[in-house]
Design a protein around this motif. Sequence first.
Motif, PDB file in Angstrom:
ATOM      1  N   VAL A 640     -88.416   4.410  51.748  1.00 49.09           N
ATOM      2  CA  VAL A 640     -87.181   3.858  52.309  1.00 49.09           C
ATOM      3  C   VAL A 640     -86.001   4.824  52.219  1.00 49.09           C
ATOM      4  N   PHE A 641     -86.154   5.952  51.471  1.00 44.28           N
ATOM      5  CA  PHE A 641     -85.003   6.850  51.291  1.00 44.28           C
ATOM      6  C   PHE A 641     -85.503   8.207  50.810  1.00 44.28           C
ATOM      7  N   GLN A 642     -84.791   9.271  51.226  1.00 36.59           N
ATOM      8  CA  GLN A 642     -84.949  10.587  50.616  1.00 36.59           C
ATOM      9  C   GLN A 642     -83.586  11.232  50.553  1.00 36.59           C
ATOM     10  N   GLY A 643     -83.285  11.788  49.391  1.00 40.78           N
ATOM     11  CA  GLY A 643     -82.002  12.439  49.215  1.00 40.78           C
ATOM     12  C   GLY A 643     -81.715  12.664  47.745  1.00 40.78           C
ATOM     13  N   ALA A 644     -80.472  12.994  47.433  1.00 39.85           N
ATOM     14  CA  ALA A 644     -80.057  13.293  46.066  1.00 39.85           C
ATOM     15  C   ALA A 644     -79.501  12.052  45.388  1.00 39.85           C
ATOM     16  N   TYR A 645     -79.956  11.784  44.176  1.00 33.16           N
ATOM     17  CA  TYR A 645     -79.392  10.747  43.316  1.00 33.16           C
ATOM     18  C   TYR A 645     -78.360  11.394  42.402  1.00 33.16           C
ATOM     19  N   ILE A 646     -77.143  10.874  42.428  1.00 34.30           N
ATOM     20  CA  ILE A 646     -76.037  11.426  41.650  1.00 34.30           C
ATOM     21  C   ILE A 646     -75.767  10.488  40.470  1.00 34.30           C
ATOM     22  N   PHE A 647     -75.951  10.998  39.245  1.00 32.25           N
ATOM     23  CA  PHE A 647     -75.734  10.197  38.040  1.00 32.25           C
ATOM     24  C   PHE A 647     -74.581  10.753  37.222  1.00 32.25           C
ATOM     25  N   SER A 648     -73.898   9.848  36.517  1.00 31.24           N
ATOM     26  CA  SER A 648     -73.102  10.231  35.357  1.00 31.24           C
ATOM     27  C   SER A 648     -73.988  10.025  34.138  1.00 31.24           C
ATOM     28  N   LEU A 649     -73.994  10.983  33.224  1.00 28.77           N
ATOM     29  CA  LEU A 649     -74.803  10.863  32.013  1.00 28.77           C
ATOM     30  C   LEU A 649     -73.935  11.181  30.804  1.00 28.77           C
ATOM     31  N   THR A 650     -73.758  10.165  29.947  1.00 31.45           N
ATOM     32  CA  THR A 650     -73.016  10.329  28.701  1.00 31.45           C
ATOM     33  C   THR A 650     -73.794   9.662  27.577  1.00 31.45           C
ATOM     34  N   LEU A 651     -73.475  10.035  26.347  1.00 33.30           N
ATOM     35  CA  LEU A 651     -74.139   9.416  25.204  1.00 33.30           C
ATOM     36  C   LEU A 651     -73.770   7.952  25.077  1.00 33.30           C
ATOM     37  N   ASP A 652     -72.553   7.594  25.463  1.00 29.15           N
ATOM     38  CA  ASP A 652     -72.106   6.201  25.337  1.00 29.15           C
ATOM     39  C   ASP A 652     -72.596   5.332  26.487  1.00 29.15           C
ATOM     40  N   GLY A 653     -72.653   5.880  27.692  1.00 29.33           N
ATOM     41  CA  GLY A 653     -72.981   5.056  28.849  1.00 29.33           C
ATOM     42  C   GLY A 653     -74.359   5.263  29.420  1.00 29.33           C
ATOM     43  N   GLY A 654     -75.063   6.303  28.976  1.00 26.10           N
ATOM     44  CA  GLY A 654     -76.395   6.564  29.504  1.00 26.10           C
ATOM     45  C   GLY A 654     -76.362   7.025  30.950  1.00 26.10           C
ATOM     46  N   PHE A 655     -77.394   6.646  31.715  1.00 28.46           N
ATOM     47  CA  PHE A 655     -77.521   7.037  33.121  1.00 28.46           C
ATOM     48  C   PHE A 655     -76.820   6.005  34.003  1.00 28.46           C
ATOM     49  N   GLN A 656     -75.759   6.433  34.658  1.00 26.83           N
ATOM     50  CA  GLN A 656     -75.023   5.559  35.564  1.00 26.83           C
ATOM     51  C   GLN A 656     -75.108   6.144  36.978  1.00 26.83           C
ATOM     52  N   LEU A 657     -75.785   5.418  37.885  1.00 25.57           N
ATOM     53  CA  LEU A 657     -75.913   5.903  39.259  1.00 25.57           C
ATOM     54  C   LEU A 657     -74.566   5.804  39.964  1.00 25.57           C
ATOM     55  N   ARG A 658     -74.049   6.954  40.409  1.00 25.75           N
ATOM     56  CA  ARG A 658     -72.759   6.996  41.082  1.00 25.75           C
ATOM     57  C   ARG A 658     -72.899   6.908  42.589  1.00 25.75           C
ATOM     58  N   GLY A 659     -74.080   7.286  43.095  1.00 28.81           N
ATOM     59  CA  GLY A 659     -74.270   7.241  44.539  1.00 28.81           C
ATOM     60  C   GLY A 659     -75.442   8.109  44.956  1.00 28.81           C
ATOM     61  N   ARG A 660     -75.699   8.102  46.260  1.00 28.78           N
ATOM     62  CA  ARG A 660     -76.800   8.880  46.824  1.00 28.78           C
ATOM     63  C   ARG A 660     -76.302   9.642  48.056  1.00 28.78           C
ATOM     64  N   ILE A 661     -76.895  10.816  48.280  1.00 32.20           N
ATOM     65  CA  ILE A 661     -76.559  11.635  49.442  1.00 32.20           C
ATOM     66  C   ILE A 661     -77.851  11.955  50.173  1.00 32.20           C
ATOM     67  N   THR A 662     -77.895  11.661  51.456  1.00 33.92           N
ATOM     68  CA  THR A 662     -79.085  11.956  52.250  1.00 33.92           C
ATOM     69  C   THR A 662     -78.733  12.845  53.432  1.00 33.92           C
ATOM     70  N   HIS A 663     -79.710  13.589  53.907  1.00 33.73           N
ATOM     71  CA  HIS A 663     -79.557  14.388  55.129  1.00 33.73           C
ATOM     72  C   HIS A 663     -80.311  13.758  56.295  1.00 33.73           C
TER      73      HIS A 663
END
Length: 716
Positions: A640-663
């Motif tokens: 259903v999708f191909q592209g880049a997954y953009i995460f914020s990663l911190t020790l307090d918040g872990g992996f937070q998906l910020r958005g996706r970029i596709t071509h």
Amino acid sequence: MKAWGRNVGSVATVVLLLLSFTACTTVNTIPSVDETDEPLNPLAEVEIEEDPVVDEEVDIEVEIEPEQNELPTEEPLVDLGDEEVFPKEDDFVIIPDEPDEYEEPAEEDVEQEEEIPDEDEYEEIVYDYETLLRDSETVYDGDCGPARNFTGYDEMMNYMGYTSQQVQLALEMHGLLIPGLTLAMDGAPPGYSDSGSRDYSPTNIQVEGVDEPDIVKSDGEYLYLVTEKDVVIMKAYPGNDARIISRIKATHEPDEIFITDTRLVVFEKYNKGSFLTKVFDISSRSNPILLQNISIDGYYHDSRLIGDYVYVVAFGQVPYLPHRPDMPAIDSNGKTRTIKASEICYFGDPAPIYQFAIILSINLETQDVRYKAFLIDAYKEIYVSMGHIYIVHTDYPVYDFIIGWEFMWIESTIIHKISIDSGRIQYLTKGNVTGWVLNQFSMDEYEEHFRIATTTGHVSRIGGSSSSNNLYVLDDGLNVVGKLENLAPGERIYSARFMGDRGYLVTFKKVDPFFVIDLSDPESPSVLGELKIPGYSDYLHPYDESHVIGLGKDTYDMGDFAWYQGVKLSLFDVTDVSNPKEVWKYIIGDRGTDSPALSDHHAFLFSRSKDLLIIPILLAEINEEEHPEGVEPNTFGDYVFQGAYIFSLTLDGGFQLRGRITHLEDGEEIIGRWHSPSPSYVQRSLYIEDAIYTISQKMVKINDMDDLDEIKAIEL
């Protein structure tokens, strides 16, 4: 992948082999998570094919090429005389007439890189590069040191003919398969001065100071991109002013590149057995100048950049006897040098099949070339530190007549240590350890010690697994001084990472044991802690001294085995080394979800200073409404999708998906994972200051790092 079957001769022949050689043996059997029902021959070379069908997962196929099953004939060798009559015909490139003497660009010429096309014109402009080939010298880099060297061509041929035939006969009776050799390298990014203090992401590598080649490079102001037919140089910063400023048309198929402040190195493959190495002066990015064109007889394997020197590793197949191979040749700017048989180093380790291994060093300033050549087993793997290249390969088993007609499967990795210093290449010594290595991250050099993690045996889902895992520490002379053996019986290593005085291993069969290993005392390595969780990690990346990022797959436990599921991100806390924890995890998609970063760490982007993690994802999702009776764990999702997954990663918040970029364009078909990637598939990502750049074969897309709004998209 290829494998060779053999038959066995007489007892007398086998005894002769034992009296003549003392060779150990080893194999690179890499069983997958979903094991086949039958135990694997530990000498079989396998082709792993993940998830080939929807309703049943079969990950391993062993295939013997029938045409390779014939033993060499007993036809005597023919004396062809002096080895000097064997130069190869120069059929690599057409070199123009010798140019005028090359002069480095003056300071005012360097400013020409700012004279780039107007933004409204750049799409129509394609620049051809100038050719100004420089005189250079290609020299043999000294003797073989403690290794041996042949006196001439006939001695080399007689050695190969006798030793290979004896090993083949010893393996013949049990129809054993001949695996390959292995080479692994590691590296780290050089500093680029063009961008000053600009914040940008270099290539993700392993060893600081040793750069690794990739399809995309950045210096903080420009991007250098490999496409299917050319190499593109793009003005990248600032993003709203980004545009293509030059395009270098490839002679053959461009593969990988390096850059320095003033040089671009391009590797091109052709003829299924040779390759070109091109060196360009890019003092003016809009006007690249070809300085050097090197062609080599052999397959390009890998390369590294240390300072102003590029080290290239190539391999050339030696034909089955009684065929007499041509000696490999190196052509630099039209001057061909054929490697002499007396320049070939060898180690006295018999093997059924041989290859020529050629190591080149290229001085990017003078264009001088040095080389060293070796005769080794049929396949290869390497590791490179700032001062050494380690070539490792799996040795073969021999028949033990004392035990009888039973083979002792003793897998052994042979390690060759080669010094590299300002372009000089000198063979030093060799050692060996039990088992086979997974990849470059299974090896490491630290404070005059070499650390290596290995697996022995094989994994079976029906019981009877013989596998176990080991970690060895070797001194400067490659003598084993410390070891840990028999870790995680019945499993194999899926990932490894060495970080200073610590080592981290992930083994797997149906759960993921994450081992923390103390290496502060090289003579007494010890397991500090262990964590068992579902899934596994294919790649481990440092977050900080007390935390490690894992990238792999989630799994569903089936008792004797496990089914792959979606892509899994983990953050391990090793602050309490005796009690490691998975403090954060994130699962992407369902069964069938994939990422190139699982097998190529260059596709993995992490910046702790920016709390940024980006990985390309091919997303598969299951529509549960289509499965009213429940979803079976071996059910694949739809793409259903191909592209880049953009995460914020911190020790307090872990992996937070910020958005996706596709071509992908609206309505564009998403091709499944068993097909060649679409040109629209995002393969790499990087950042310059506060902009994210995602790269596919189709385009470069630039997005704001804060809100991910698109700044610009440039068609390639």
